[in-house]
Design a protein around this motif. Structure first.
Motif, PDB file in Angstrom:
ATOM      1  N   VAL A  58      -2.121  -3.908   4.239  1.00 54.12           N
ATOM      2  CA  VAL A  58      -1.591  -2.655   4.792  1.00 54.12           C
ATOM      3  C   VAL A  58      -1.732  -1.614   3.695  1.00 54.12           C
ATOM      4  O   VAL A  58      -1.082  -1.788   2.629  1.00 54.12           O
ATOM      5  CB  VAL A  58      -0.181  -2.811   5.413  1.00 54.12           C
ATOM      6  N   CYS A  59      -2.248  -0.359   3.970  1.00 52.21           N
ATOM      7  CA  CYS A  59      -2.381   0.623   2.878  1.00 52.21           C
ATOM      8  C   CYS A  59      -1.163   1.549   3.450  1.00 52.21           C
ATOM      9  O   CYS A  59      -0.837   1.888   4.125  1.00 52.21           O
ATOM     10  CB  CYS A  59      -3.562   1.374   3.075  1.00 52.21           C
ATOM     11  N   SER A  60      -0.317   1.603   2.165  1.00 54.00           N
ATOM     12  CA  SER A  60       1.122   2.300   2.735  1.00 54.00           C
ATOM     13  C   SER A  60       1.454   2.918   1.074  1.00 54.00           C
ATOM     14  O   SER A  60       1.584   2.097  -0.159  1.00 54.00           O
ATOM     15  CB  SER A  60       1.975   1.217   2.978  1.00 54.00           C
ATOM     16  N   ASP A  61       2.333   4.048   1.285  1.00 56.82           N
ATOM     17  CA  ASP A  61       2.862   4.593  -0.042  1.00 56.82           C
ATOM     18  C   ASP A  61       4.079   3.974   0.009  1.00 56.82           C
ATOM     19  O   ASP A  61       5.052   4.085   0.988  1.00 56.82           O
ATOM     20  CB  ASP A  61       2.761   6.233   0.275  1.00 56.82           C
ATOM     21  N   ILE A  62       4.540   3.654  -1.023  1.00 57.48           N
ATOM     22  CA  ILE A  62       5.813   3.029  -1.273  1.00 57.48           C
ATOM     23  C   ILE A  62       7.111   4.254  -1.428  1.00 57.48           C
ATOM     24  O   ILE A  62       8.346   3.542  -0.843  1.00 57.48           O
ATOM     25  CB  ILE A  62       5.964   2.504  -2.959  1.00 57.48           C
ATOM     26  N   GLU A  63       6.644   5.276  -1.364  1.00 59.24           N
ATOM     27  CA  GLU A  63       7.808   6.420  -0.973  1.00 59.24           C
ATOM     28  C   GLU A  63       7.865   6.672   0.475  1.00 59.24           C
ATOM     29  O   GLU A  63       8.770   7.338   0.696  1.00 59.24           O
ATOM     30  CB  GLU A  63       7.428   7.527  -1.726  1.00 59.24           C
ATOM     31  N   HIS A  64       6.726   6.289   1.209  1.00 57.65           N
ATOM     32  CA  HIS A  64       6.873   6.506   2.646  1.00 57.65           C
ATOM     33  C   HIS A  64       6.329   5.325   3.478  1.00 57.65           C
ATOM     34  O   HIS A  64       5.307   5.318   3.975  1.00 57.65           O
ATOM     35  CB  HIS A  64       6.199   7.782   2.939  1.00 57.65           C
ATOM     36  N   LEU A  65       7.128   4.197   3.372  1.00 56.68           N
ATOM     37  CA  LEU A  65       6.302   3.037   4.027  1.00 56.68           C
ATOM     38  C   LEU A  65       6.392   2.976   5.526  1.00 56.68           C
ATOM     39  O   LEU A  65       7.072   3.551   6.167  1.00 56.68           O
ATOM     40  CB  LEU A  65       7.370   1.725   3.426  1.00 56.68           C
ATOM     41  N   SER A  66       5.215   2.331   5.911  1.00 52.29           N
ATOM     42  CA  SER A  66       4.871   2.322   7.071  1.00 52.29           C
ATOM     43  C   SER A  66       5.292   1.182   8.047  1.00 52.29           C
ATOM     44  O   SER A  66       4.862   1.099   8.981  1.00 52.29           O
ATOM     45  CB  SER A  66       3.286   2.549   7.491  1.00 52.29           C
ATOM     46  N   PHE A  67       6.552   0.520   7.499  1.00 52.37           N
ATOM     47  CA  PHE A  67       7.073  -0.646   8.028  1.00 52.37           C
ATOM     48  C   PHE A  67       8.347  -0.086   8.775  1.00 52.37           C
ATOM     49  O   PHE A  67       9.150   0.898   8.247  1.00 52.37           O
ATOM     50  CB  PHE A  67       7.434  -1.724   6.869  1.00 52.37           C
ATOM     51  N   PRO A  68       8.701  -0.852   9.906  1.00 49.72           N
ATOM     52  CA  PRO A  68      10.057  -0.593  10.611  1.00 49.72           C
ATOM     53  C   PRO A  68      11.117  -1.074   9.518  1.00 49.72           C
ATOM     54  O   PRO A  68      10.914  -1.790   8.714  1.00 49.72           O
ATOM     55  CB  PRO A  68       9.902  -1.331  11.884  1.00 49.72           C
ATOM     56  N   ASP A  69      12.180  -0.431   9.919  1.00 51.92           N
ATOM     57  CA  ASP A  69      13.589  -0.792   9.248  1.00 51.92           C
ATOM     58  C   ASP A  69      13.584  -2.546   9.367  1.00 51.92           C
ATOM     59  O   ASP A  69      13.164  -3.314  10.396  1.00 51.92           O
ATOM     60  CB  ASP A  69      14.827  -0.287  10.005  1.00 51.92           C
ATOM     61  N   ASP A  70      14.175  -3.054   8.442  1.00 49.18           N
ATOM     62  CA  ASP A  70      14.787  -4.659   8.256  1.00 49.18           C
ATOM     63  C   ASP A  70      13.440  -5.489   8.832  1.00 49.18           C
ATOM     64  O   ASP A  70      13.603  -6.495   9.514  1.00 49.18           O
ATOM     65  CB  ASP A  70      15.800  -4.823   9.479  1.00 49.18           C
ATOM     66  N   THR A  71      12.555  -5.319   8.236  1.00 46.86           N
ATOM     67  CA  THR A  71      11.079  -6.115   8.327  1.00 46.86           C
ATOM     68  C   THR A  71      11.011  -7.212   7.565  1.00 46.86           C
ATOM     69  O   THR A  71      10.737  -8.443   7.990  1.00 46.86           O
ATOM     70  CB  THR A  71       9.984  -5.164   8.209  1.00 46.86           C
TER      71      THR A  71
END
Length: 188
Positions: A58-71
């Motif tokens: 998954v390409c994701s910015d650590i300052e704005h993660l694309s994962f839901p809470d409590d994953t």
């Protein structure tokens, strides 16, 4: 690398990956040796992420993660935060995506008595001189524990001697004696 060997020893000896309990592991800028080992574990849902698309899940910015809470039950973030402009935001994001009772393993180079940063410095040569590397935006000090705590974590510091007690084993394995693993727990 030395710190990769240290982390893998820590994960094994502290039971983070030896348990057969099902877990979701999120690994930032994954180190190939560690990634290969974790991908082999049948009880682990292993997700790799980075801001640069390469051989990650998954390409994701650590300052704005694309994962839901409590994953995630376990997050691995080794020598990443010193590259991140807003590390406090990134730390809050790590906390957000971690499940209650979960653990984030954070490692950063400690090269200063207190954290030093200046976001106005963008010149790579000056960054290398002031922060130790052209793509670093700060030097961390021991106050990184307070910074992680501000994000909500309960932080425990683990040194090499907490993992390996035999000095000969430290030498044979070439472990970094001054490296610290910050074990950051989400306790709710």
């Amino acid at each position: 690398m030395q710190r990769h060997r240290l982390l893998y020893l820590f994960l094994n000896r502290y039971g983070f990956i030896t348990s057969e309990t099902s877990q979701t592991v999120l690994h930032f800028a994954p180190e190939p040796g560690i990634a290969r080992r974790l991908m082999q574990l049948s009880h682990v849902r292993y997700i790799t992420t980075d801001i640069e698309p390469s051989s990650i899940h998954v390409c994701s910015d650590i300052e704005h993660l694309s994962f839901p809470d409590d994953t995630c039950t376990l997050i691995l973030c080794l020598h990443v935060l010193e590259h991140i402009p807003d590390d406090l935001r990134a730390m809050r994001e790590l906390y957000r995506v971690l499940k209650p009772g979960g653990t984030a393993i954070v490692m950063v180079p400690i090269t200063s008595p207190a954290t030093v940063e200046d976001p106005t410095i963008t010149d790579p040569v000056l960054r290398e001189r002031l922060f130790g590397q052209h793509d670093h935006v700060r030097r961390y000090g021991q106050d990184v524990v307070l910074r992680l705590g501000t994000a909500g974590f309960v932080v425990e510091q683990i040194g090499v001697s907490d993992i390996v007690t035999d000095p000969a084993e430290i030498t044979v394995m070439g472990l970094p004696e001054k490296e610290t693993i910050f074990v950051c727990r989400k306790i709710v």
